[in-house]
Design an enzyme around this catalytic site. Structure first.
Site, PDB file in Angstrom:
ATOM      1  N   SER A 107      -6.290  -9.815  -2.039  1.00 36.51           N
ATOM      2  CA  SER A 107      -5.504 -10.156  -0.868  1.00 36.51           C
ATOM      3  C   SER A 107      -5.847 -11.613  -0.447  1.00 36.51           C
ATOM      4  O   SER A 107      -5.760 -11.937   0.706  1.00 36.51           O
ATOM      5  CB  SER A 107      -5.560  -9.096   0.347  1.00 36.51           C
ATOM      6  OG  SER A 107      -6.949  -8.664   0.695  1.00 36.51           O
ATOM      7  N   HIS A 114       0.622  -1.208  -0.175  1.00 35.83           N
ATOM      8  CA  HIS A 114      -0.114  -0.044   0.077  1.00 35.83           C
ATOM      9  C   HIS A 114       0.611   1.048   0.143  1.00 35.83           C
ATOM     10  O   HIS A 114       0.391   2.265  -0.072  1.00 35.83           O
ATOM     11  CB  HIS A 114      -0.912   0.065   1.400  1.00 35.83           C
ATOM     12  CG  HIS A 114      -1.965  -0.932   1.284  1.00 35.83           C
ATOM     13  ND1 HIS A 114      -2.292  -1.775   2.297  1.00 35.83           N
ATOM     14  CD2 HIS A 114      -3.006  -1.232   0.316  1.00 35.83           C
ATOM     15  CE1 HIS A 114      -3.003  -2.646   2.209  1.00 35.83           C
ATOM     16  NE2 HIS A 114      -3.493  -2.430   0.868  1.00 35.83           N
ATOM     17  N   CYS A 141      -5.351   1.011 -10.950  1.00 33.14           N
ATOM     18  CA  CYS A 141      -4.588  -0.111 -11.260  1.00 33.14           C
ATOM     19  C   CYS A 141      -5.461  -1.051 -12.198  1.00 33.14           C
ATOM     20  O   CYS A 141      -6.423  -1.462 -12.167  1.00 33.14           O
ATOM     21  CB  CYS A 141      -4.147  -0.975 -10.192  1.00 33.14           C
ATOM     22  SG  CYS A 141      -3.411  -2.584 -10.260  1.00 33.14           S
ATOM     23  N   THR A 158      -5.743   3.320  -6.156  1.00 32.02           N
ATOM     24  CA  THR A 158      -5.671   2.273  -7.358  1.00 32.02           C
ATOM     25  C   THR A 158      -6.762   1.299  -7.480  1.00 32.02           C
ATOM     26  O   THR A 158      -7.018   0.825  -8.503  1.00 32.02           O
ATOM     27  CB  THR A 158      -4.451   1.567  -6.927  1.00 32.02           C
ATOM     28  OG1 THR A 158      -4.238   0.791  -5.743  1.00 32.02           O
ATOM     29  CG2 THR A 158      -3.087   2.129  -7.226  1.00 32.02           C
ATOM     30  N   ASN A 202     -10.979  -3.520  -1.136  1.00 30.57           N
ATOM     31  CA  ASN A 202     -11.371  -3.911  -2.658  1.00 30.57           C
ATOM     32  C   ASN A 202     -12.241  -5.216  -2.582  1.00 30.57           C
ATOM     33  O   ASN A 202     -13.031  -5.013  -3.663  1.00 30.57           O
ATOM     34  CB  ASN A 202      -9.935  -3.985  -3.237  1.00 30.57           C
ATOM     35  CG  ASN A 202      -9.371  -5.279  -3.142  1.00 30.57           C
ATOM     36  OD1 ASN A 202      -9.866  -6.344  -3.707  1.00 30.57           O
ATOM     37  ND2 ASN A 202      -8.215  -5.319  -2.393  1.00 30.57           N
ATOM     38  N   GLU A 204      -3.433   2.932   1.517  1.00 29.77           N
ATOM     39  CA  GLU A 204      -2.704   3.530   0.518  1.00 29.77           C
ATOM     40  C   GLU A 204      -2.976   4.908   0.154  1.00 29.77           C
ATOM     41  O   GLU A 204      -1.990   5.809  -0.135  1.00 29.77           O
ATOM     42  CB  GLU A 204      -3.457   2.993  -0.651  1.00 29.77           C
ATOM     43  CG  GLU A 204      -2.853   3.293  -2.154  1.00 29.77           C
ATOM     44  CD  GLU A 204      -3.474   2.803  -3.281  1.00 29.77           C
ATOM     45  OE1 GLU A 204      -3.904   1.647  -3.451  1.00 29.77           O
ATOM     46  OE2 GLU A 204      -3.556   3.707  -4.223  1.00 29.77           O
TER      47      GLU A 204
HETATM   48 FE1  F3S Z   1      -0.681  -2.933  -6.870  1.00 35.55          FE
HETATM   49 FE2  F3S Z   1      -2.730  -3.033  -8.132  1.00 35.55          FE
HETATM   50 FE3  F3S Z   1      -2.260  -4.809  -6.366  1.00 35.55          FE
HETATM   51  S1  F3S Z   1      -1.847  -1.175  -7.333  1.00 35.55           S
HETATM   52  S2  F3S Z   1      -0.977  -3.613  -4.846  1.00 35.55           S
HETATM   53  S3  F3S Z   1      -1.096  -4.504  -8.520  1.00 35.55           S
HETATM   54  S4  F3S Z   1      -4.216  -4.058  -6.881  1.00 35.55           S
END
Ligand code: F3S
Length: 704
Positions: free
Chosen positions: A265, A72, A193, A165, A223, A124
């Site tokens: 995660s 993060h 992201c 992100t 998320n 983050e």
């Molecule tokens: Fe990085 Fe995207 Fe995962 S910003 S930590 S690759 S969700």
């Protein structure tokens, strides 16, 4: 009934990378993470067993210990506090987040206000704000709207907008639109992201098709919560579970398709547990589903580290039975695929950071291309070469199974491809183009697609002994004549290309040549008797007598090598391959000019150009001389030789007494009746006479 697991379910690249770094550090000895490494209590528990403990503030980290910064990102002041305690800081910040840190710092340095669209309390976002002195966080469109209306910041204040992100794209866009309307001086960076938007998009597509959606992930993960909300917008029944133990499948009477997704995660082993449990429950509801059993067994064999795709394959196999088994094997193999140095692999560009480009290879490894391996061209920026979301082919440089990373190189793959290109060019005798970069003792060096090609002096196409410097920094076409990959030696020839071009041009010239035809040619060489002129692959000769109407001793008086001149064909012989060319124009013929202007009886001023014993030659026009016989020089006294009265260069008044058919002109000073014109007019005429000092043919005419 079918179970479908979303392709992007589970760990993203950034989390996978952070865990790999933590495991590597743990292998060296106990270490700490500042805050939980990921939002998943069970995975954090697993890491603790490996010796990776969590501290919630820098002051909790033992002095001198190793502390890992999570994916993060971490505020600057926390990093400084850790360093002050003598801790060894290991940065596992996701490169995508690190890029946002760079953007807000850059904004601050430029005097712009950083604005973060995201959740104020998310680690983050706190990490991003912790990179700068001042930062505004806007959580949603309503808050963004209210903030712009409050006018705390004037519309002409420059702002830089970035996104958390893991934001939902459409919400981020709404905020962007509000800000764009109010702030004209805005820089906007879409920093959502790619892995997040892909995961969300897939979840939505799956939710649209399924009667039940199962979302796996820790309740502390923002998320995962967002993923569940999105699924609920598209599917009537959504189950959010943290583990297999929480799974309680509802009545599945009308359910044909169950979709499964998981937050960034959620580790593969938890996804596998949940999927196995679902398989069991489905089996118990419909014991005849024999394929389920087979698939469940297969699931048990999936290694812990296997990517979620393997689990999906297992579950799909369970639902669809035998016909899917082949696809399952393929997908399983793909997910646990081991990469090898020197292999060519494709992936999707995930992010472009300051030091590396991250690439999702669709395997358990995280791919990255260091900037030094992107290109050798210092003129190019990474964005000129790769784009986020685009597919890229790379070359595997190094596989680190401990870290789960693969170092990739685009440059090397390009080099491999470029060598293939060069080798093909030699085999197929194709013409290639390159930039001449340097000159050396034996020739010049060209750069053809990043490969050095040596061109010997004899193959440069330049005349022998002529300087090669003018070739440097020019683009030239050449043929590849020698390739030795092992010694990295490539030889080329510009001359070969020129020879072929010249041959083709020569054929065209010979096919169309005719007497009188004009050509724009280039003077190639000079001899004492004339000039050789290239008129298009063929050289013709302009004899010295055809170069000028004046008498010249050497062609150099009129042209020099390299001059472009218009010539016309006087005659040619196709058999003997000889072409005679003319350069002087009929319209400039001095005899024609003379006869147009003068006649017998004309009086004019002339310039004495040569004194002989029998008289003096005088120039009437450049290229036209007349003779003043010794007896026609003066009335006053008898002279033995003209130089008693005249000298070369002297201007004298004469009368044209005779113009013979063989173009001999007799002049007389004694026959002059009219005085010379007024000085101004005389000067004008004298100017015209300044050009020629050449002697005429010295044949003495009979005395008149
Ligand atoms: Fe990085 Fe995207 Fe995962 S910003 S930590 S690759 S969700």
């Amino acid at each position: 009934m079918r179970l479908i697991l979303a392709e992007s379910a589970g760990f993203c690249y950034g989390v996978r990378r952070a865990i790999a770094i933590a495991e590597r550090e743990a292998a060296q000895g106990p270490c700490f993470t500042l805050g939980p490494l990921i939002h998943n209590a069970r995975e954090v528990g697993r890491l603790e067993k490996l010796g990776i403990r969590t501290v919630s503030a820098p002051e909790e980290a033992p002095p001198g210990s190793t502390v890992i910064l999570r994916s993060h990102g971490t505020p600057r002041e926390d990093v400084a506090a850790l360093e002050k305690r003598g801790c060894r800081v290991v940065d596992a910040t996701c490169p995508n987040v690190a890029r946002i840190h760079g953007l807000v710092r850059e904004a601050e340095a430029e005097g712009r206000l950083p604005v973060v669209i995201g959740e104020r309390e998310h680690p983050e976002v706190r990490g991003i704000c912790g990179q700068v002195e001042r930062c505004v966080v806007l959580q949603d469109p309503a808050e963004t709207d209210a903030w712009t209306k409050k006018r705390e910041i004037l519309p002409d204040m420059p702002i830089t907008v970035v996104h958390q992100t893991t934001l939902i794209e459409k919400n981020a866009k709404k905020c962007d639109e509000i800000l764009k309307k109010e702030y004209t001086n805005l820089k906007l960076f879409d920093t959502i992201c790619g892995a997040t938007s892909k995961r969300q998009m897939e979840a939505v597509q799956l939710a649209d098709r399924c009667e039940l959606m199962v979302v796996i992930g820790d309740r502390s993960s923002a998320n995962t919560a967002r993923l569940a909300r999105l699924c609920a917008e598209h599917c009537g029944r959504v189950l959010a579970v943290q583990s297999a133990g929480e799974l309680r499948l509802p009545d599945l009477t009308d359910v044909h398709l169950i979709g499964v997704t998981a937050g960034a995660s959620a580790p593969a082993w938890i996804i596998k547990e949940v999927c196995n449990k679902m398989t069991e429950e489905i089996k118990s509801m419909d014991p005849i589903e024999t394929a389920v059993e087979a698939a469940a067994e297969a699931a048990a064999e999936v290694v812990e580290e296997a990517a979620p795709q393997a689990v999906e394959a297992v579950q799909e196999a369970a639902a669809e039975a035998v016909p899917e088994e082949e696809s399952f094997d393929e997908m399983l193999e793909k997910s646990i695929k081991t990469l090898h140095t020197g292999e060519k692999v494709s992936g999707i560009v995930q992010s472009i950071g300051a030091t590396e480009v991250t690439v999702d290879l669709g395997t358990k490894h995280s791919g990255y291309i260091p900037m030094s391996e992107l290109t050798d061209d210092p003129e190019l920026k990474p964005e000129d070469i790769v784009q986020v979301g685009a597919e890229i082919e790379t070359y595997v440089m190094r596989v680190n199974d401990v870290e789960g990373t693969v170092m990739l190189s685009k440059k090397r793959l390009d080099t491999v491809k470029n060598w293939e290109f060069i080798e093909n060019a030699k085999e197929e005798k194709t013409v290639v183009e390159g930039l001449i970069t340097e000159e050396n003792k034996g020739g010049v060096v060209a750069n053809v697609k990043g490969i050095r090609v040596f061109i010997p002096a004899s193959q440069t196409g330049l005349p022998k002994e002529s300087p090669m410097t003018p070739l440097v920094k020019t683009r030239q076409q050449m043929r590849i004549t020698e390739v030795n990959h092992a010694r990295r030696r490539v030889v080329g020839s510009i001359r070969a290309v020129q020879y072929e071009a010249r041959k083709a041009a020569a054929e065209a010239t010979w096919a169309e040549i005719e007497v009188g035809k004009k050509y724009l040619g280039t003077v190639k060489s000079l001899t004492s008797y004339g000039a050789f002129v290239d008129i298009g692959g063929v050289d013709g000769m302009v004899h010295v007598s055809e170069l000028s109407w004046k008498r010249i001793r050497n062609p150099q008086e009129v042209v020099k090598v390299g001059d472009q001149i218009e010539v016309y064909v006087i005659s040619f012989d196709k058999e003997a391959k000889k072409i005679s060319l003319g350069y002087k124009l009929a319209s400039e013929n001095p005899w024609t000019l003379f006869t147009e202007r003068y006649a017998e009886g004309s009086e004019l001023d002339v310039k004495v150009v040569k004194l002989m014993s029998f008289g003096a030659f005088a120039e009437i026009l450049p290229g036209v001389d007349g003779l003043i016989h010794v007896s026609q020089i003066t009335r006053e006294r008898r002279i033995g030789k003209p130089d008693e009265v005249l000298s070369e260069g002297q201007i004298v008044r004469v009368k044209i007494t005779k113009i013979s058919e063989d173009r001999k002109i007799s002049l007389s000073m004694t026959a002059v009746e009219q005085p010379a014109p007024a000085p101004a007019a005389a000067e004008d005429e004298a100017e015209e006479l300044v050009y020629s000092t050449d002697a005429p043919a010295a044949e003495a005419p009979a005395e008149e």
